[in-house]
Design a protein around this motif. Structure first.
Motif, PDB file in Angstrom:
ATOM      1  N   UNK A 117      20.916  59.934  19.888  1.00 11.22           N
ATOM      2  CA  UNK A 117      19.394  59.617  19.968  1.00 11.22           C
ATOM      3  C   UNK A 117      18.603  60.741  19.375  1.00 11.22           C
ATOM      4  N   UNK A 118      19.214  62.023  19.665  1.00 12.97           N
ATOM      5  CA  UNK A 118      18.409  63.259  19.620  1.00 12.97           C
ATOM      6  C   UNK A 118      17.902  63.593  18.173  1.00 12.97           C
ATOM      7  N   UNK A 119      18.663  63.648  17.014  1.00 22.69           N
ATOM      8  CA  UNK A 119      18.220  64.049  15.749  1.00 22.69           C
ATOM      9  C   UNK A 119      17.618  62.663  15.142  1.00 22.69           C
ATOM     10  N   UNK A 120      18.202  61.596  15.307  1.00 20.43           N
ATOM     11  CA  UNK A 120      17.726  60.238  14.551  1.00 20.43           C
ATOM     12  C   UNK A 120      16.031  60.243  15.383  1.00 20.43           C
ATOM     13  N   UNK A 121      16.092  60.254  16.398  1.00 22.75           N
ATOM     14  CA  UNK A 121      14.679  59.904  16.948  1.00 22.75           C
ATOM     15  C   UNK A 121      13.701  61.019  16.334  1.00 22.75           C
ATOM     16  N   UNK A 122      14.016  62.274  16.173  1.00 19.92           N
ATOM     17  CA  UNK A 122      13.084  63.166  15.629  1.00 19.92           C
ATOM     18  C   UNK A 122      12.732  62.725  14.369  1.00 19.92           C
ATOM     19  N   UNK A 123      13.672  62.283  13.454  1.00 23.72           N
ATOM     20  CA  UNK A 123      13.682  62.024  11.969  1.00 23.72           C
ATOM     21  C   UNK A 123      12.597  60.840  11.972  1.00 23.72           C
ATOM     22  N   UNK A 124      12.841  59.742  12.740  1.00 27.17           N
ATOM     23  CA  UNK A 124      12.009  58.652  12.780  1.00 27.17           C
ATOM     24  C   UNK A 124      10.499  59.048  13.254  1.00 27.17           C
ATOM     25  N   UNK A 125      10.685  59.850  14.329  1.00 26.41           N
ATOM     26  CA  UNK A 125       8.996  60.423  14.901  1.00 26.41           C
ATOM     27  C   UNK A 125       8.503  61.138  13.698  1.00 26.41           C
ATOM     28  N   UNK A 126       8.864  61.884  12.971  1.00 27.96           N
ATOM     29  CA  UNK A 126       8.275  62.784  11.995  1.00 27.96           C
ATOM     30  C   UNK A 126       8.020  61.787  10.664  1.00 27.96           C
ATOM     31  N   UNK A 127       8.716  60.823  10.586  1.00 29.62           N
ATOM     32  CA  UNK A 127       8.572  59.953   9.139  1.00 29.62           C
ATOM     33  C   UNK A 127       7.212  58.952   9.650  1.00 29.62           C
TER      34      UNK A 127
END
Length: 303
Positions: A133-143
């Motif tokens: 969850x850690x990295x993908x969640x940040x990518x989705x959030x920034x997108x």
């Protein structure tokens, strides 16, 4: 005598009655194309605003943002590898953190893990959340923030970059063995026992620095996501996003990947970053002139 266009004479008006209103030269009547301002209804809006962020000439564009974020990510990963190898200091710091928490009567990380170990599915779920969850969640959030809330994106992206770089300094100057590697904690590595595991042997693993537990960006980034969404959205349920960092903290502690102090330090770094990056003013979200990434991309020339 000129006829009265209204068909009445001054004598026809009785007491209390008036003829057609004379607008006079200083009070012109509104034309057809003029808009008459409607009276304001309801309570007056508050004029106090948060400190405005000095936005660049234009809000960020996709390509420069991708380049920036990729450079920050590559620099962070490279810095973690450079900071690797201080094994003795990492174990020494682990003893100090564990003793410091006990002196301050922090809840025991071991108690959280024991509670979690009562249910195998909870352990598997916690390991899965930690690993995926850690990295993908940040990518989705920034997108999402870039696409829907560009001004707030710029604000929270700046804070996250500062937070991440400050965390790298912590990894370099304070190597720390996580509870799963510290023998004095009595905790197990749930990922290696139950799976899925994301780390190999700490001495031979070249993909990650396992002695970079301080601070926890798992918790720090989760809190940044929650704060960004709470600030940018207006749903009455937006405060539920705070469950994300709370659950993340319980996951990293229960899986023995971090101490309580690691999560607290990651959150404090975000607070420092937000203190130096004022909140944006959405009223300034559309600004003309040159592109913010000039000279990589030029904006329209002014006349």
């Amino acid at each position: 005598m000129r006829a009265n266009p209204h068909g009445t004479s001054p004598a026809d008006t009785g007491p209390g009655e008036t003829g057609p209103a004379d607008t006079g030269p200083d009070e012109p009547r509104p034309g057809k194309g003029d808009e008459v301002p409607a009276p304001r209804a309801g309570r007056p809006r508050r004029t106090a605003r948060l400190p405005s962020l000095p936005l660049p000439a234009r809000l960020p564009r996709l390509l420069p943002e991708l380049v920036l974020l990729l450079c920050v990510d590559a620099g962070y990963k490279y810095g973690r590898k450079v900071a690797n190898g201080h094994t003795e200091a990492a174990y020494h710091h682990a003893d100090g953190v564990w003793s410091f928490e006990r002196a301050l009567h922090f809840p025991s990380e071991q108690g959280v893990q024991r509670l979690m170990l009562h249910w195998d599915w909870v352990v598997h779920l916690a390991n899965y959340l930690y690993a995926t969850v850690h990295f993908p969640a940040m990518v989705i959030f920034l997108g999402y923030m870039f696409a829907r809330h560009r001004a707030h994106y710029l604000w929270i992206r700046r804070a996250i970059v500062i937070q991440t770089l400050l965390a790298l300094l912590g990894h370099c100057f304070f190597p720390l063995a996580p509870p799963r590697l510290a023998p004095g904690t009595g905790m197990i590595d749930t990922a290696s026992v139950y799976g899925p595991a994301v780390y190999g042997k700490p001495d031979g693993d070249s993909m990650a620095n396992q002695f970079a537990a301080m601070p926890s960006l798992h918790v720090g980034w989760a809190l940044a996501i929650a704060i960004g969404l709470i600030a940018a959205t207006r749903s009455r349920y937006r405060w539920l996003w705070l469950l994300h960092p709370v659950i993340t903290l319980l996951v990293v502690v229960g899986t023995a990947n971090h101490y309580w102090l690691d999560g607290l330090a990651g959150s404090l770094l975000l607070a420092v970053a937000l203190a130096v990056v004022p909140a944006p003013d959405p009223a300034h979200a559309q600004a003309p002139a040159t592109h913010w990434a000039w000279p990589l991309k030029r904006g329209p020339r002014s006349a």
